[in-house]
Design a protein around this motif. Structure first.
Motif, PDB file in Angstrom:
ATOM      1  N   LEU A   1       7.392  56.741  17.265  1.00 26.61           N
ATOM      2  CA  LEU A   1       6.684  55.457  17.239  1.00 26.61           C
ATOM      3  C   LEU A   1       7.342  54.420  18.129  1.00 26.61           C
ATOM      4  O   LEU A   1       8.549  54.447  18.369  1.00 26.61           O
ATOM      5  N   ASP A   2       6.491  53.534  18.627  1.00 26.48           N
ATOM      6  CA  ASP A   2       6.961  52.363  19.355  1.00 26.48           C
ATOM      7  C   ASP A   2       7.078  51.229  18.353  1.00 26.48           C
ATOM      8  O   ASP A   2       6.195  51.057  17.502  1.00 26.48           O
ATOM      9  N   ALA A   3       8.173  50.489  18.433  1.00 23.68           N
ATOM     10  CA  ALA A   3       8.408  49.454  17.419  1.00 23.68           C
ATOM     11  C   ALA A   3       9.197  48.296  17.998  1.00 23.68           C
ATOM     12  O   ALA A   3       9.787  48.384  19.076  1.00 23.68           O
ATOM     13  N   HIS A   4       9.196  47.221  17.239  1.00 24.45           N
ATOM     14  CA  HIS A   4       9.959  46.013  17.530  1.00 24.45           C
ATOM     15  C   HIS A   4      11.153  46.006  16.582  1.00 24.45           C
ATOM     16  O   HIS A   4      10.989  46.226  15.386  1.00 24.45           O
ATOM     17  N   VAL A   5      12.358  45.769  17.101  1.00 20.03           N
ATOM     18  CA  VAL A   5      13.562  45.756  16.272  1.00 20.03           C
ATOM     19  C   VAL A   5      13.694  44.395  15.603  1.00 20.03           C
ATOM     20  O   VAL A   5      13.794  43.365  16.266  1.00 20.03           O
ATOM     21  N   VAL A   6      13.691  44.400  14.269  1.00 21.48           N
ATOM     22  CA  VAL A   6      13.796  43.158  13.509  1.00 21.48           C
ATOM     23  C   VAL A   6      15.258  42.838  13.221  1.00 21.48           C
ATOM     24  O   VAL A   6      15.731  41.734  13.512  1.00 21.48           O
TER      25      VAL A   6
ATOM     26  N   VAL B   1      18.296  50.345  10.770  1.00 17.83           N
ATOM     27  CA  VAL B   1      17.607  49.444  11.691  1.00 17.83           C
ATOM     28  C   VAL B   1      16.242  49.141  11.070  1.00 17.83           C
ATOM     29  O   VAL B   1      15.537  50.044  10.621  1.00 17.83           O
ATOM     30  N   HIS B   2      15.929  47.856  10.978  1.00 12.80           N
ATOM     31  CA  HIS B   2      14.639  47.454  10.433  1.00 12.80           C
ATOM     32  C   HIS B   2      13.670  47.259  11.590  1.00 12.80           C
ATOM     33  O   HIS B   2      13.973  46.557  12.559  1.00 12.80           O
ATOM     34  N   LEU B   3      12.510  47.901  11.468  1.00 13.60           N
ATOM     35  CA  LEU B   3      11.540  47.945  12.551  1.00 13.60           C
ATOM     36  C   LEU B   3      10.208  47.363  12.112  1.00 13.60           C
ATOM     37  O   LEU B   3       9.862  47.405  10.927  1.00 13.60           O
TER      38      LEU B   3
END
Length: 200
Positions: A126-131, A138-140
């Protein structure tokens, strides 16, 4: 190197119990990314790939796996002693459980079952944004869904700017976009991280 014809004959014999078995990855890559590889050259765009099956496991009977596909199709997948199995790391069929998701590639048998040369259990890509980023997780954000990625010591790795993978995830950019391959923890919004691909 095994030719496509040899591969079909080999897997057919293995599925029917008549093959001398070689190393589990002799027929191709078990890398998680290979699960999402291109379809065979004979497959027309937009049509199902007969060498591929996916779904959630509903039953495991010896080496036969029954999995209900995302379209409701019941897939019968025959594992052999030549089948490579990935569940975060290379493993055996014994690691698969009812409720797990899977992707399988192999050779379609005359009875409609798939003789698998590779199984990927619970794989996600998956493509995700790192929060946020911590040493153990790692929260995504993936299309508005919150996902927790667990960092597995000795397994999880990062690829920065296309360089070779390293186990140091500390440079994963908080606030940035990444591509993550990992193993889903069924019925949760959590994954175990295999590889994070990031640009820094």
């Amino acid at each position: 190197m095994t030719t496509p014809v040899d591969r079909r004959q080999f897997l057919t014999r293995a599925a029917l119990g008549g093959a001398t078995i070689v190393g589990a990855t002799a027929l191709g890559s078990l890398a998680p990314e290979a699960a999402f590889g291109a379809t065979g050259p004979a497959v027309a765009p937009g049509t199902p790939d007969p060498a591929f099956a996916e779904g959630r496991i509903t039953k495991i009977d010896g080496s036969m796996i029954l999995a209900t596909g995302s379209d409701g199709t019941l897939n019968r997948i025959q594992a052999t002693s030549a089948t490579s199995v990935w569940k975060l790391t290379p493993t055996t069929l014994g690691a698969a459980q009812v409720g797990d998701g899977l992707y399988a590639r192999g050779v379609r048998m005359p009875d409609g079952s798939l003789a698998a040369d590779a199984l990927w259990v619970n794989i996600v890509s998956l493509d995700a944004h790192v929060v946020t980023l911590a040493s153990d997780r790692v929260h995504l954000d993936h299309q508005g869904n919150k996902i927790t990625g667990h960092v597995v010591k000795g397994v999880s790795a990062a690829v920065y700017n296309g360089t070779p993978a390293v186990t140091d995830l500390s440079m994963v950019p908080v606030g940035g976009h990444v591509h993550v391959v990992g193993a889903w923890r069924p019925d949760t919004a959590e994954i175990d991280v295999s590889t994070v691909y990031a640009k820094v």
